[in-house]
Design an enzyme around this catalytic site. Structure first.
Site, PDB file in Angstrom:
ATOM      1  N   HIS B 131      58.220  -5.956  50.753  1.00 48.84           N
ATOM      2  CA  HIS B 131      59.206  -4.948  50.370  1.00 48.84           C
ATOM      3  C   HIS B 131      60.550  -5.591  49.988  1.00 48.84           C
ATOM      4  CE1 HIS B 131      61.116  -0.873  50.794  1.00 48.84           C
ATOM      5  NE2 HIS B 131      62.184  -1.637  51.025  1.00 48.84           N
ATOM      6  N   GLU B 132      61.067  -6.442  50.853  1.00 47.92           N
ATOM      7  CA  GLU B 132      62.368  -7.059  50.573  1.00 47.92           C
ATOM      8  C   GLU B 132      62.280  -7.949  49.330  1.00 47.92           C
ATOM      9  OE1 GLU B 132      65.040  -6.007  51.780  1.00 47.92           O
ATOM     10  OE2 GLU B 132      64.216  -4.878  53.449  1.00 47.92           O
ATOM     11  N   HIS B 141      63.432   1.739  45.692  1.00 45.94           N
ATOM     12  CA  HIS B 141      62.398   2.393  46.491  1.00 45.94           C
ATOM     13  C   HIS B 141      61.504   3.272  45.633  1.00 45.94           C
ATOM     14  CE1 HIS B 141      64.941   1.627  50.288  1.00 45.94           C
ATOM     15  NE2 HIS B 141      64.184   0.608  49.977  1.00 45.94           N
ATOM     16  N   CYS B 147      52.890   3.121  48.468  1.00 46.39           N
ATOM     17  CA  CYS B 147      53.390   1.851  47.930  1.00 46.39           C
ATOM     18  C   CYS B 147      54.302   1.183  48.951  1.00 46.39           C
ATOM     19  CB  CYS B 147      54.152   2.103  46.636  1.00 46.39           C
ATOM     20  SG  CYS B 147      54.946   0.626  45.953  1.00 46.39           S
ATOM     21  N   CYS B 166      52.224  -0.467  44.342  1.00 44.60           N
ATOM     22  CA  CYS B 166      51.515   0.428  43.433  1.00 44.60           C
ATOM     23  C   CYS B 166      51.480  -0.240  42.055  1.00 44.60           C
ATOM     24  CB  CYS B 166      52.197   1.792  43.375  1.00 44.60           C
ATOM     25  SG  CYS B 166      53.755   1.783  42.460  1.00 44.60           S
TER      26      CYS B 166
END
Ligand SMILES: Nc1ncnc2c1ncn2[C@@H]1O[C@H](COP(=O)(O)OP(=O)(O)OP(=O)(O)O)[C@@H](O)[C@H]1O
Ligand SMILES: [Mg+2]
Ligand SMILES: [Zn+2]
Ligand SMILES: [Zn+2]
Lengths: 455, 184
Positions: B131-132, B141, B147, B166
């Site tokens: 994520h980061e 986001h 996702c 995703c």
């Protein structure tokens, strides 16, 4: 890093204007909203904010309540003159919550205190935007469905445990202080964790303090924290458990062992939710729920003057008694199977269950160490035995001894062993034990005296 | 191949987490992974009054370390991170930049009074790391709840989302990596 005035993020998403004179606040919130897909903008004073509100339509304004020049309340009034439907959220330091409350009276949507809880921020902004949307569509706010976390693996179907579970369910979502009582190993800590995990505070930590494990001086600094130089060895300022539990739950384990002086100090904090660090002078406000546990007879400790009566009443608001395992043998098969599955998975051994002989021993053992002892016994059995079934011989020797008629083979020995077992299982309730043995109470008393039995 | 430098900060007790993470990130992002020992003192990011570490300062320390030269860098730390405004963060990243940092502290079930769960801990760590890093490739986001770029502000929210990007987010990342490869 981009400057905080750069508004190049999506033009289509909802928009948030951040008004704060402190750069680090603007910068950090700006980045946060940008990553969250908002159209973000910022202003460092009232003049700039009023200019920006003319430039475009903003959905939400986050407004620092204290700024040089024009204060947040006045600015809110001016901004709302431009856009009456504007949703304003006030940002405040702890000290000015009263001002924030008055901002609410004057039409602010809500307020948040610095430092801001990210979860709270995202919910608040989402709700604010939703409200603005609904207002536009002239709809009523719909109640959000509360999402509950799944309960922990607390095993037990006996009537006394069902009662305990019911109490846990009913008290979890309140902020009431809970006192959990019961012998060692009955599951007091597990109950505390389950209450926390099912409370509204579950996204904040539960902070356990083992009051019995620390000497008085250490316990105080553990709870209250200390400033640098508060005592020799205090090289740093350190947060205490009270602060660490802020927002969550403080679990005071073995609360009956706290010294007289610490009892006084603890009571004061529990009542005021305010304290100062050791060596400090600044009062700190905290918000936590308290759960206590003890395996001692607190009433007796109060009578003997070892435990303060006022503290006793303060923590004994809602009390949950965990019965010893020997008083709920119905739970043993389920617990044993639960531990078997857990340890089998950990050891990666294909165990399926217990053979009837092993289960019979488990159910008949009085388990002075309660659930912890049962768990240990099962774990050991899996190590020494071989899958798929645990057999009687895999269990600790003392269990097998219970079952054998004897230390000696005489009738007296058998009788003595049987009386001991029944007494233990009835927690030395003479009436119940006598009933089980099929003798009257006087006879039982006589036999206890004859065999020199003691609790 | 573009390189990603993994930098353990107070992770001595769990080198295995770093190894596993490095292996997974290499596979997911198609980057070559190196582990780097920090030359800076992470204590400079410690915020005494909060008892936590300032993630923005930590990020600055990472970016200023001359030994960490990868195209992307990810600090992984066991300490609790916060910013002056936010009570805590799971991590922080430069949007469309080079640096990112994640903390395992609040990913541990024990922090919430639950029994330890090592498998879940690793799962959360990998999701937050991807994520980061996604932010460093310019991703904001994602609305797709499955996702990994979907926002999460508490640990249970991390568990709701999937481990991967995703197709749309993955496309953005792959394009960015190809571009940086073309540039060097
Ligand atoms: N009803 C239960 N279901 C599943 N596990 C249980 C249950 N009760 C206790 N246990 C387990 O038994 C062990 C001992 O429980 P716990 O530590 O909560 O006891 P305690 O009452 O706090 O003991 P002590 O007074 O010695 O601290 C733990 O591993 C706990 O998870
Ligand atoms: Mg305990
Ligand atoms: Zn993010
Ligand atoms: Zn996505």
């Amino acid at each position: 890093m981009p400057t905080t005035n750069d508004t190049t993020a999506r033009e289509t998403g909802p928009s948030v204007l951040i008004v704060d004179d402190e750069f680090s606040v603007r910068d950090s919130l700006y980045e946060w909203f940008r990553k969250d897909g908002y159209h973000a903008g910022s202003a460092e004073n009232a003049r700039e904010a009023l200019a920006r509100i003319q430039e475009r339509r903003w959905d939400v304004v986050l407004l620092d309540i204290k700024m040089p020049g024009m204060d947040g309340l006045e600015l809110q009034r001016r901004l709302k003159e431009v856009d009456p439907d504007l949703v304003v959220i006030m940002i405040t330091a702890y000290a000015s919550v009263e001002t924030a409350v008055s901002a609410l009276k004057h039409g602010a949507f809500d307020y948040i205190t610095k430092p801001i809880d990210p979860d709270e921020l995202s919910h608040l902004v989402r709700r604010a935007i939703e409200q603005r949307r609904l207002k536009a569509e002239n709809l009523q706010l719909r109640e959000k469905v509360e999402h509950l976390t799944a309960p922990g693996t607390l095993v037990g179907s006996s009537p006394p445990m069902q009662k305990v579970l019911e109490m846990v369910r009913s008290v979890a979502h309140t902020d009431a202080t809970v006192l959990i009582r019961g012998e060692s190993g009955t599951g007091k800590e597990l109950i505390a964790q389950t209450i926390h995990a099912n409370s509204n505070r579950r996204y904040f930590p539960i902070v356990p303090v083992n009051c019995g494990a620390l000497p008085e001086s250490l316990l105080e600094s553990e709870l209250f924290g200390h400033e640098k130089g508060a005592f020799t060895g205090a090289q740093y300022r350190r947060k205490g458990k009270f602060e660490l539990a802020d927002g969550g739950t403080l679990f005071l384990d073995e609360v009956g062992t706290i010294s007289a002086q610490t009892q006084v100090n603890l009571l004061r904090v529990l009542e005021s939710k305010e304290f100062t660090r050791l060596g400090g002078s600044e009062p700190i406000k905290v918000d936590f729920r308290v759960i206590c546990a003890t395996n001692q007879n607190l009433e007796r400790a109060v009578e003997e003057g070892k435990f303060r009566e006022d503290l006793y009443y303060r923590i004994n608001v809602f009390s949950i008694h965990l019965p010893p395992l020997r008083e709920r043998p119905e739970d043993i098969p389920m617990l044993a199977q639960h531990f078997l599955e857990r340890f089998a998975r950990q050891m990666n051994r294909p165990y399926e269950g217990f053979d009837p002989g092993a289960m019979d021993l488990l159910v008949r053992h009085p388990w002075p160490g309660n659930v912890r002892e049962l768990a240990n016994a099962v774990e050991r059995a899996l190590v020494v035995g071989s899958p798929p079934l645990v057999r009687a011989v895999d269990l600790p020797v003392r269990l097998n001894e219970d079952a054998r008629p004897a230390t000696g083979e005489s009738l007296a020995d058998v009788e003595r062993a049987q009386i001991v077992r029944v007494l233990e299982r009835a927690s030395w309730n003479i009436t119940r034990a006598a009933e089980t043995l099929g003798i009257d109470r006087v006879t039982l008393y006589n036999k206890i005296r004859k065999y020199g039995l003691r609790k | 191949m573009a390189t990603l430098d993994l930098v353990p900060i107070y992770m001595n007790d769990r080198p295995d987490l770093l190894d596993r993470l490095g292996e997974a990130l290499g596979r997911i992002l198609h980057m070559s992974i190196r582990q780097r020992t920090p030359a800076f003192d992470p204590e400079a990011a410690y915020d005494r009054s909060r008892g936590q570490y300032n993630s923005t300062v930590m990020l600055r320390l990472l970016l200023g370390d001359p030994g960490i030269t990868g195209d992307r860098l990810l600090g992984v730390t066991s300490v609790d991170l916060c910013t002056p405004v936010l009570t805590y963060v799971f991590g922080e990243a430069q949007l469309d930049g080079r640096g990112s940092v994640v903390s395992v502290h609040r990913l541990r079930t024990e922090v919430y009074g639950l029994p330890p769960d090592d498998a879940l801990l690793y799962e959360r760590l990998q999701k937050e790391a991807v994520h980061e890093l996604g932010h460093t490739f310019g991703l904001v986001h994602c609305a797709d709840p499955g996702c990994v770029m979907h926002a999460s502000t508490y640990a249970e929210e991390i568990d709701f989302k999937g481990p991967g990007l995703c197709p749309r987010c993955l496309g953005v990342v792959r394009a960015a990596i190809n571009q940086s490869r073309a540039a060097t």
